[in-house]
Design a protein around this motif. Structure first.
Motif, mmCIF file in Angstrom:
data_model
loop_
_atom_site.group_PDB
_atom_site.id
_atom_site.type_symbol
_atom_site.label_atom_id
_atom_site.label_comp_id
_atom_site.label_asym_id
_atom_site.label_seq_id
_atom_site.Cartn_x
_atom_site.Cartn_y
_atom_site.Cartn_z
ATOM 1 N N SER A 2 -87.635 -75.664 10.106
ATOM 2 C CA SER A 2 -88.766 -75.184 10.015
ATOM 3 C C SER A 2 -89.407 -74.855 8.927
ATOM 4 O O SER A 2 -88.657 -74.696 7.985
ATOM 5 N N SER A 4 -90.975 -72.381 8.375
ATOM 6 C CA SER A 4 -91.441 -71.377 6.949
ATOM 7 C C SER A 4 -89.447 -71.294 6.111
ATOM 8 O O SER A 4 -89.279 -71.249 4.495
ATOM 9 N N LYS A 7 -90.553 -73.206 3.241
ATOM 10 C CA LYS A 7 -91.057 -72.076 2.557
ATOM 11 C C LYS A 7 -90.251 -71.068 1.399
ATOM 12 O O LYS A 7 -90.115 -71.396 0.296
ATOM 13 N N LEU A 8 -88.876 -70.845 2.461
ATOM 14 C CA LEU A 8 -87.981 -70.258 1.876
ATOM 15 C C LEU A 8 -87.514 -70.783 0.488
ATOM 16 O O LEU A 8 -87.360 -70.447 -0.460
ATOM 17 N N LEU A 11 -89.122 -70.902 -2.828
ATOM 18 C CA LEU A 11 -89.466 -70.115 -2.595
ATOM 19 C C LEU A 11 -88.118 -69.373 -4.081
ATOM 20 O O LEU A 11 -88.119 -69.469 -4.960
ATOM 21 N N ILE A 12 -87.130 -69.403 -2.622
ATOM 22 C CA ILE A 12 -85.764 -69.347 -3.734
ATOM 23 C C ILE A 12 -85.494 -70.770 -5.029
ATOM 24 O O ILE A 12 -85.540 -70.257 -6.440
ATOM 25 N N THR A 15 -88.146 -69.421 -7.741
ATOM 26 C CA THR A 15 -87.317 -67.483 -8.782
ATOM 27 C C THR A 15 -85.923 -69.034 -9.394
ATOM 28 O O THR A 15 -85.999 -67.977 -10.470
ATOM 29 N N ILE A 19 -85.951 -67.817 -13.231
ATOM 30 C CA ILE A 19 -84.612 -66.608 -13.777
ATOM 31 C C ILE A 19 -83.975 -67.731 -14.848
ATOM 32 O O ILE A 19 -83.677 -67.166 -15.995
ATOM 33 N N ILE A 22 -86.281 -67.956 -18.422
ATOM 34 C CA ILE A 22 -86.163 -66.206 -18.641
ATOM 35 C C ILE A 22 -84.780 -66.980 -20.055
ATOM 36 O O ILE A 22 -85.202 -66.295 -20.883
ATOM 37 N N LEU A 23 -83.901 -66.982 -19.183
ATOM 38 C CA LEU A 23 -82.154 -67.094 -19.418
ATOM 39 C C LEU A 23 -82.755 -68.151 -21.138
ATOM 40 O O LEU A 23 -82.192 -68.192 -21.980
ATOM 41 N N THR A 85 -82.294 -52.151 -37.803
ATOM 42 C CA THR A 85 -81.411 -52.104 -36.561
ATOM 43 C C THR A 85 -82.009 -53.595 -35.926
ATOM 44 O O THR A 85 -81.401 -54.376 -35.396
ATOM 45 N N LYS A 88 -79.264 -55.910 -37.147
ATOM 46 C CA LYS A 88 -77.735 -56.184 -36.615
ATOM 47 C C LYS A 88 -77.955 -56.043 -35.667
ATOM 48 O O LYS A 88 -76.720 -56.355 -34.683
ATOM 49 N N ILE A 91 -77.131 -59.583 -35.245
ATOM 50 C CA ILE A 91 -76.045 -60.505 -36.077
ATOM 51 C C ILE A 91 -75.024 -60.116 -33.836
ATOM 52 O O ILE A 91 -74.022 -60.847 -34.039
ATOM 53 N N ALA A 92 -75.020 -58.782 -34.418
ATOM 54 C CA ALA A 92 -74.537 -58.486 -32.914
ATOM 55 C C ALA A 92 -74.766 -59.462 -31.446
ATOM 56 O O ALA A 92 -73.595 -60.073 -30.867
ATOM 57 N N VAL A 115 -70.700 -63.232 -41.512
ATOM 58 C CA VAL A 115 -72.365 -63.216 -41.435
ATOM 59 C C VAL A 115 -73.296 -63.944 -42.397
ATOM 60 O O VAL A 115 -73.849 -64.883 -41.926
ATOM 61 N N THR B 10 -88.113 -64.322 9.348
ATOM 62 C CA THR B 10 -88.209 -64.380 8.369
ATOM 63 C C THR B 10 -88.948 -63.387 7.010
ATOM 64 O O THR B 10 -88.722 -63.727 5.934
ATOM 65 N N TYR B 14 -87.562 -62.771 3.029
ATOM 66 C CA TYR B 14 -88.689 -62.530 1.946
ATOM 67 C C TYR B 14 -88.819 -61.372 1.456
ATOM 68 O O TYR B 14 -88.740 -61.672 -0.166
ATOM 69 N N LEU B 17 -85.819 -61.393 -0.959
ATOM 70 C CA LEU B 17 -86.221 -62.835 -2.228
ATOM 71 C C LEU B 17 -86.698 -61.738 -3.080
ATOM 72 O O LEU B 17 -86.698 -61.577 -3.954
ATOM 73 N N TRP B 45 -65.510 -51.531 -32.495
ATOM 74 C CA TRP B 45 -66.280 -52.124 -32.055
ATOM 75 C C TRP B 45 -67.184 -52.204 -33.621
ATOM 76 O O TRP B 45 -67.489 -50.776 -33.449
ATOM 77 N N GLY B 47 -70.028 -54.324 -34.763
ATOM 78 C CA GLY B 47 -71.213 -54.673 -33.908
ATOM 79 C C GLY B 47 -71.172 -56.075 -35.314
ATOM 80 O O GLY B 47 -72.422 -56.631 -34.789
ATOM 81 N N LEU B 48 -70.324 -56.204 -36.077
ATOM 82 C CA LEU B 48 -70.536 -57.271 -36.092
ATOM 83 C C LEU B 48 -69.636 -58.318 -35.842
ATOM 84 O O LEU B 48 -69.716 -59.807 -36.326
ATOM 85 N N TRP B 254 -78.008 -43.747 -32.753
ATOM 86 C CA TRP B 254 -78.223 -44.435 -33.565
ATOM 87 C C TRP B 254 -78.155 -44.921 -34.608
ATOM 88 O O TRP B 254 -78.043 -46.080 -35.372
ATOM 89 N N PHE B 258 -76.170 -48.728 -36.083
ATOM 90 C CA PHE B 258 -77.224 -49.418 -36.671
ATOM 91 C C PHE B 258 -76.812 -49.256 -38.620
ATOM 92 O O PHE B 258 -76.839 -50.549 -39.141
#
Lengths: 454, 296
Positions: A2, A4, A7-8, A11-12, A15, A19, A22-23, A85, A88, A91-92, A115, B10, B14, B17, B45, B47-48, B254, B258
């Motif tokens: 169908s 829809s 469409k779904l 959309l997935i 998304t 994502i 972004i990663l 901050t 570090k 580094i972390a 390091v 449907t 959504y 989603l 740990w 941190g390094l 903190w 750090f």
């Protein structure tokens, strides 16, 4: 299928793509390959500084890029209070910048945990920069052979050296008809108090002093007094806290007495640095510490003449002072170590770049030859800039915590010192009370170092 | 009735989603680091790189650490600002609710600190609290009072931070109360008036109970926020104040993480703090349940 569902489905897909991107954004593509899209060598440079410094560094990096057309440098500027901050966190997160500023106190920790990169071969093999011409003591702060600091492989280059000298208000001395201090012979502690008392005055006659001898912050001004009195925070082996000696207590007591006994400083409530700094700027203080980074501001804003002298000396009769530094290191994981090391060298010792920083009056020249010419140049105030060089060459020292794994034990000393400064507790009582606490933290730091080495 | 129409199904998909976006974000950016830090709390740990399992050692040390207790005490002390802020905000809201002229202007004025950056506000207040030239002491000098050097004095640094926190949070709390007050049915007051209740009585028996859900919300969120106070302390007293008297738990965490390469230990403290907040909040919900009522 169908409409829809289609469409779904799209959309997935969308998304997932979002994502995914972004990663992907988290790991900059140039960092993984070490190349930019057009095939240039990509390196990142993380740094901090005052506005004039940032400008000077940007210009130096531009010049570097011009002479290395196949390298693209990404600048990462960080606000000074967030710098540690952020570094570090980087580094972390295993995203060590290719080139970055760091504190010499962290050499051990950063070398042990992989390091920092050993850049000895690049530094010694460089055609453009003569390592002999950079302050030896400056480079030594970034040497480490796995056991002892100050020797072995080079893990960074000094961005600059920051000797902390004592300044005095020349105009005030002349007005009071007091002979000017000798730049070659330090005051004794008693002489210092004596002069400071003569200069502490109530000028407008309201019964309260409005001109003072001094106004030091203990965190930055106790070191010269303690050291010159033959005391120190830590012994040579770096394993024992030595603040419970009579010499040390004497130095601390003298420091507190400036206010409580001799009354040569603004009162307790006014002893905050910001205030004494402002008082110095307004010409209300006879003595105040001066670092090379202060010169631009002082040249612009002081309405009086000032010059540099050694700190007053305690029992040993020899002055002492601390020399701070900030290092430029290369990340151990850098894909382009050679280009990165080259940039570090450039930032530390490039003639033009260095000149720009010196002209901005925010630091000392890193080149010994340039520094000597600079010190002799009487057109730059203050006149006795040689004192800065003397501190580096003769009597300056690094901070007590520079050679220990963490600075927690040292910070502890200042945490509870206020009652001594307020005269509610004697220095002798305080050092007895604080020593075991600091020793415990130092032991923990040593333990931590052993663990990290495994 | 069971809805199984095509449209419904449907839309349901959504909906999932749309929900997925924040849920995935939460999983990646909150859940994973949270679980990681829980594990970190049981390790040394730094941190390094090095991260060895050391069991409960961190937690044992937390409870032996005098600075942990001190910073915890400071944190709780600074929460004194919460009741003060609530009372002031409620009074303000009551005043503004009477429709006095300039209500909108006041609302804006009180709300400006809320939307301002906390770091910027902290710097401003740092200047205001300066012993010599600060606005606060200059103001006090008008009345012949010689003010202390607020941020350098163990006995004044916490009140100074509290005053600032109250000032900063006032607008937000006030706005919540204003909204709550406006939803109290007028008929209640009319009825009370007919029964001969005076202003105070109708405030006590009508207004207060009616805004109670808002009060509850404010207390819960303020305590959670107050337990995590950090930025203003870091900006205004970068060393944790004289004798560490303004350092909050988060500030101490903190510093450990750090400043001193003790991320494992810091994670353990963070976990203890998290549990503390959780328990306090749970207690609040229980108390609230007991005292709650419903209008029919």
């Amino acid at each position: 299928m169908s409409k829809s569902t289609k469409k779904l489905g799209s959309l997935i897909l969308l998304t997932i793509m979002i994502i995914g991107s972004i990663l992907a954004g988290c790991s900059n593509s140039s960092e993984t390959s070490g190349k930019t899209k057009d095939g240039k060598t990509a390196i990142t440079f993380m740094f901090r500084g005052q506005p004039q410094e940032l400008k000077a560094y940007e210009a130096t990096v531009k010049r570097y890029e011009k002479s290395h057309p196949d390298v693209k440098v990404t600048l990462v500027q960080v606000a000074p209070d967030q710098y540690d901050t952020k570094l570090k966190a980087a580094i972390a997160g295993k995203k060590i910048p290719d080139v970055f500023f760091y504190n010499p106190a962290q050499v051990k920790a950063y070398v042990n945990s992989g390091v920092l990169k050993d850049i000895t071969e690049y530094v010694e093999g460089s055609e453009n920069v003569n390592i002999e011409d950079i302050w030896e003591k400056g480079v030594a702060k970034y040497r480490f052979d796995g056991e002892t600091l100050g020797q072995g492989a080079i893990y960074g280059l000094p961005k600059d050296l920051g000797p902390f000298a004592l300044g005095y208000n020349k105009t005030m001395f002349e007005e009071a008809g007091i002979p000017l201090p000798d730049k070659d012979k330090p005051y004794t502690l008693d002489e210092f108090i004596n002069v400071a008392q003569q200069l502490t005055k109530d000028k407008n006659g309201d019964g309260k002093s409005d001109q003072f001898g001094a106004g030091f912050n203990i965190q930055w001004a106790l070191q010269p007094i303690a050291w010159s009195n033959g005391a120190d925070w830590i012994d040579e082996t770096g394993t024992k806290v030595t603040i419970d000696t009579p010499e040390f207590a004497e130095a601390v007591q003298w420091f507190a007495d400036q206010q409580n006994k001799y009354k040569i400083t603004p009162s307790i409530a006014e002893a905050q640095t910001l205030d004494t700094y402002q008082r110095w700027m307004k010409g209300e203080l006879a003595f105040f510490p001066v670092g090379p980074w202060d010169m631009a501001t002082y040249a612009e804003q002081l309405k009086f003449e000032y010059d540099l002298i050694p700190w007053p000396a305690g029992k040993t009769g020899k002055p002492a002072a601390w020399v701070g530094s900030l290092g430029i290191g290369v990340g151990a994981t850098s894909k382009n170590a050679e280009a990165a090391a080259e940039l570090a060298l450039y930032l530390s010792a490039d003639q033009e770049g260095n000149q720009a920083l010196v002209d901005a009056q925010v630091q000392l020249p890193n080149s010994v030859t340039v520094a000597e010419q600079w010190a002799a140049d009487t057109s730059i105030k203050p006149e006795n800039k040689q004192e800065f060089l003397d501190i580096i060459n003769d009597y300056g020292r690094g901070f007590p915590a520079e050679k220990t794994y963490t600075a927690e034990w040292y910070d502890e000393f200042f945490k509870n010192i206020q009652p001594v400064l307020d005269g509610k507790m004697t220095a002798e009582e305080y050092v007895k009370e604080a020593q075991p606490k600091m020793q415990k933290l130092l032991d923990a730091a040593i333990q931590q170092e052993k663990q990290a080495k495994k | 009735m069971k809805t199984t129409s095509k449209l419904y199904r449907t839309e349901q998909r959504y909906a999932y989603l749309f929900i997925a976006a924040p849920v995935i974000g939460f999983l990646i950016f909150a859940m994973v680091p949270l679980i990681y830090s829980i594990y970190g709390a049981f390790t040394n740990w730094d941190g390094l790189g090095s991260m060895d399992f050391i069991g409960l050692e961190n937690f044992i040390n937390v409870f032996k650490d005098e600075y942990f207790y001190k910073s915890m005490f400071n944190t709780i002390y600074m929460m004194l600002g919460i009741p003060i802020g609530i009372v002031l905000a409620l009074l303000l809201a009551l005043a503004l609710n009477r429709g006095i002229p300039g209500t909108n202007t006041f609302r804006v004025l009180y709300y400006i600190p809320v939307i301002s950056s906390i770091a910027a506000i902290s710097i401003l207040w740092q200047w205001a609290y300066n012993g010599d030239y600060g606005l606060v002491n200059q103001f006090l000098a008008i009345f012949g009072v010689e003010g202390p050097n607020w941020l350098q004095n163990t006995s004044t640094v916490k009140p100074a931070l509290i005053i600032m926190a109250v000032w900063k949070g006032l607008g937000y709390t006030m706005l919540l109360y204003l909204a709550a007050l406006q939803s109290v049915p007028k008929s209640f007051y009319e009825a009370a008036k007919l029964d001969g209740a005076n202003a105070f009585k109708s405030f006590w028996h009508i207004t207060l109970p009616m805004v109670k859900p808002v009060t509850f919300f404010i207390i819960v969120t303020n305590i959670i926020g107050g337990a995590q106070i950090f930025t203003e302390i870091n900006v205004m007293t970068p060393t944790g104040g004289p004798e560490y008297s303004s350092a909050s738990v988060v500030f101490y965490i903190w510093q450990k993480a750090f400043g001193n390469f003790q991320l494992g230990y810091a994670s353990a403290m963070a976990l203890v703090l998290g549990l503390f907040i959780f328990i306090i909040t749970l207690i609040q919900f229980k108390i609230n349940e007991k005292n709650s009522f419903e209008l029919d």
